[in-house]
Design an enzyme around this catalytic site. Sequence first.
Site, PDB file in Angstrom:
ATOM      1  N   MET A  72       0.843  -1.202   0.000  1.00 48.51           N
ATOM      2  CA  MET A  72       0.000   0.000   0.000  1.00 48.51           C
ATOM      3  C   MET A  72       0.878   1.254   0.000  1.00 48.51           C
ATOM      4  O   MET A  72       0.424   2.345   0.337  1.00 48.51           O
ATOM      5  CB  MET A  72      -0.937  -0.008   1.212  1.00 48.51           C
ATOM      6  CG  MET A  72      -1.890  -1.208   1.180  1.00 48.51           C
ATOM      7  SD  MET A  72      -3.453  -0.916   1.998  1.00 48.51           S
ATOM      8  CE  MET A  72      -2.929  -0.680   3.672  1.00 48.51           C
ATOM      9  N   HIS A  90       9.163  -3.326   3.597  1.00 48.40           N
ATOM     10  CA  HIS A  90       8.820  -3.530   2.185  1.00 48.40           C
ATOM     11  C   HIS A  90      10.092  -3.813   1.366  1.00 48.40           C
ATOM     12  O   HIS A  90      10.094  -4.664   0.477  1.00 48.40           O
ATOM     13  CB  HIS A  90       8.168  -2.273   1.602  1.00 48.40           C
ATOM     14  CG  HIS A  90       6.875  -1.881   2.252  1.00 48.40           C
ATOM     15  ND1 HIS A  90       6.739  -0.746   3.004  1.00 48.40           N
ATOM     16  CD2 HIS A  90       5.638  -2.460   2.246  1.00 48.40           C
ATOM     17  CE1 HIS A  90       5.498  -0.626   3.429  1.00 48.40           C
ATOM     18  NE2 HIS A  90       4.800  -1.660   2.993  1.00 48.40           N
ATOM     19  N   GLN A 118     -10.249  -2.768   2.248  1.00 50.33           N
ATOM     20  CA  GLN A 118      -9.766  -3.435   3.461  1.00 50.33           C
ATOM     21  C   GLN A 118      -9.775  -2.519   4.686  1.00 50.33           C
ATOM     22  O   GLN A 118      -9.286  -2.895   5.746  1.00 50.33           O
ATOM     23  CB  GLN A 118      -8.381  -4.039   3.236  1.00 50.33           C
ATOM     24  CG  GLN A 118      -7.239  -3.069   3.097  1.00 50.33           C
ATOM     25  CD  GLN A 118      -5.962  -3.779   2.689  1.00 50.33           C
ATOM     26  OE1 GLN A 118      -5.838  -4.275   1.565  1.00 50.33           O
ATOM     27  NE2 GLN A 118      -4.998  -3.867   3.580  1.00 50.33           N
ATOM     28  N   GLY A 151       4.977 -10.295   4.015  1.00 52.86           N
ATOM     29  CA  GLY A 151       5.724 -10.175   5.271  1.00 52.86           C
ATOM     30  C   GLY A 151       5.056 -10.904   6.426  1.00 52.86           C
ATOM     31  O   GLY A 151       3.833 -10.937   6.530  1.00 52.86           O
ATOM     32  N   ASP A 168       2.464  -9.260   9.068  1.00 49.78           N
ATOM     33  CA  ASP A 168       1.015  -9.463   8.945  1.00 49.78           C
ATOM     34  C   ASP A 168       0.771 -10.968   8.806  1.00 49.78           C
ATOM     35  O   ASP A 168       0.372 -11.447   7.744  1.00 49.78           O
ATOM     36  CB  ASP A 168       0.493  -8.690   7.735  1.00 49.78           C
ATOM     37  CG  ASP A 168       0.785  -7.208   7.854  1.00 49.78           C
ATOM     38  OD1 ASP A 168      -0.009  -6.498   8.461  1.00 49.78           O
ATOM     39  OD2 ASP A 168       1.845  -6.768   7.364  1.00 49.78           O
ATOM     40  N   SER A 193       6.269  -0.236  10.209  1.00 56.79           N
ATOM     41  CA  SER A 193       4.920  -0.178   9.651  1.00 56.79           C
ATOM     42  C   SER A 193       4.697   1.221   9.106  1.00 56.79           C
ATOM     43  O   SER A 193       5.200   2.193   9.683  1.00 56.79           O
ATOM     44  CB  SER A 193       3.894  -0.470  10.762  1.00 56.79           C
ATOM     45  OG  SER A 193       2.615  -0.009  10.373  1.00 56.79           O
ATOM     46  N   ARG A 207       2.139   2.768   9.383  1.00 57.80           N
ATOM     47  CA  ARG A 207       1.337   3.452  10.400  1.00 57.80           C
ATOM     48  C   ARG A 207       2.189   4.007  11.551  1.00 57.80           C
ATOM     49  O   ARG A 207       1.676   4.772  12.355  1.00 57.80           O
ATOM     50  CB  ARG A 207       0.246   2.524  10.943  1.00 57.80           C
ATOM     51  CG  ARG A 207      -0.859   2.263   9.928  1.00 57.80           C
ATOM     52  CD  ARG A 207      -2.053   1.558  10.544  1.00 57.80           C
ATOM     53  NE  ARG A 207      -3.199   1.580   9.652  1.00 57.80           N
ATOM     54  CZ  ARG A 207      -3.589   0.566   8.873  1.00 57.80           C
ATOM     55  NH1 ARG A 207      -2.908  -0.567   8.879  1.00 57.80           N
ATOM     56  NH2 ARG A 207      -4.657   0.688   8.097  1.00 57.80           N
TER      57      ARG A 207
HETATM   58  P1  AMP Z   1       1.402  -2.933   3.493  1.00 52.14           P
HETATM   59  O1  AMP Z   1       2.002  -1.897   2.597  1.00 52.14           O
HETATM   60  O2  AMP Z   1       1.370  -2.535   4.921  1.00 52.14           O
HETATM   61  O3  AMP Z   1       0.108  -3.482   2.969  1.00 52.14           O
HETATM   62  O4  AMP Z   1       2.420  -4.160   3.461  1.00 52.14           O
HETATM   63  C1  AMP Z   1       2.837  -4.742   2.248  1.00 52.14           C
HETATM   64  C2  AMP Z   1       3.653  -5.960   2.554  1.00 52.14           C
HETATM   65  O5  AMP Z   1       4.781  -5.612   3.342  1.00 52.14           O
HETATM   66  C3  AMP Z   1       2.889  -7.023   3.348  1.00 52.14           C
HETATM   67  O6  AMP Z   1       3.226  -8.296   2.852  1.00 52.14           O
HETATM   68  C4  AMP Z   1       3.406  -6.823   4.742  1.00 52.14           C
HETATM   69  O7  AMP Z   1       3.333  -7.986   5.539  1.00 52.14           O
HETATM   70  C5  AMP Z   1       4.837  -6.446   4.475  1.00 52.14           C
HETATM   71  N1  AMP Z   1       5.414  -5.743   5.615  1.00 52.14           N
HETATM   72  C6  AMP Z   1       4.921  -4.645   6.233  1.00 52.14           C
HETATM   73  N2  AMP Z   1       5.696  -4.301   7.279  1.00 52.14           N
HETATM   74  C7  AMP Z   1       6.705  -5.202   7.332  1.00 52.14           C
HETATM   75  C8  AMP Z   1       7.823  -5.406   8.191  1.00 52.14           C
HETATM   76  N3  AMP Z   1       8.087  -4.593   9.209  1.00 52.14           N
HETATM   77  N4  AMP Z   1       8.646  -6.439   7.941  1.00 52.14           N
HETATM   78  C9  AMP Z   1       8.398  -7.287   6.902  1.00 52.14           C
HETATM   79  N5  AMP Z   1       7.363  -7.149   6.065  1.00 52.14           N
HETATM   80  C10 AMP Z   1       6.533  -6.132   6.260  1.00 52.14           C
END
Ligand code: AMP
Length: 275
Positions: free
Chosen positions: A35, A42, A66, A155, A158, A193, A195
């Site tokens: 996202m 990432h 979501q 990752g 999650d 994160s 966030r």
């Molecule tokens: P998001 O942009 O938050 O939807 O995350 C995109 C991908 O990055 C998902 O597969 C997450 O699990 C992964 N991800 C987010 N934060 C982390 C982290 N700290 N370590 C590893 N993977 C991550």
Amino acid sequence: MLEVLKSLEELLDARATCDTDDGLALYKIALVPTMGALHDGHISLIKRAKELGQVCFVSIFVNPLQFGPNEDFNNYPKSLEEDIAKCKELGVDYVFVPKESDIYPAGRENTKIVKGDDDLSHRLCGRSRVDHFDGVCTVVKRLFELVRPHIGVFGEKDYQQLLIIKAMVKEYDMDIEIVNCPTIREASGLAMSSRNKYLSESERELASNIYKELKIIRVEIKNASDLEARKNYLGFAKHQLESLGIQIEYLEEFKSRIFVAAKIGKARLIDNIAL
Ligand code: AMP
């Protein structure tokens, strides 16, 4: 050379160059769905995708489906230019930045997959975020159908999402290998994160207690004599975190892991640890 694909047409054209005219695969394709607001978590996924695949796609789409009605969809952090620069530096081949109508051509609700009452989607985060995993599955399925990767990289931060996506790929018989990458953390232990941007300096420091507590729980749970003792310890740990000012939504053992969701200021944070 990185190409930024801003429409479905551009994506499909780029994807077609990865196959022969007869539709046979020329390259192994890896996709990292995100996202945006890319951080080192990432980046670790992108590096893994580059190792495993020959062509690397990263998607950046803040998926409205979501988010719940009172969640942070409208304020979700965005840094598209920086994200693209990071992808370029990492040697990503394609960044797909779809429009909402590319993902939901028939509208959000008409495209939505409903997971029903399956065991995985309605526990942990699924208890408070009731439609969340329907939204996640819908967007990931659509991205898989459009990009047609051989590998999808996700990752462990999650972890529930990872389990649900693995189950979905199985359910729909998709020929895609789902690869997990470990959680990348700040020096303080706080799981990275997008966030975390919502946290003030002092909130960030407070948030580092979540992982500290998870590590203590892991030791205590290993030493606990029985299920009752484990449960009691989790209750105690929840109380410890709450006494620091961290609001705990859940702190639970599931599938040999401890999962936690917490609220600090405006941020809802999740983390987990293997036992
Ligand atoms: P998001 O942009 O938050 O939807 O995350 C995109 C991908 O990055 C998902 O597969 C997450 O699990 C992964 N991800 C987010 N934060 C982390 C982290 N700290 N370590 C590893 N993977 C991550």
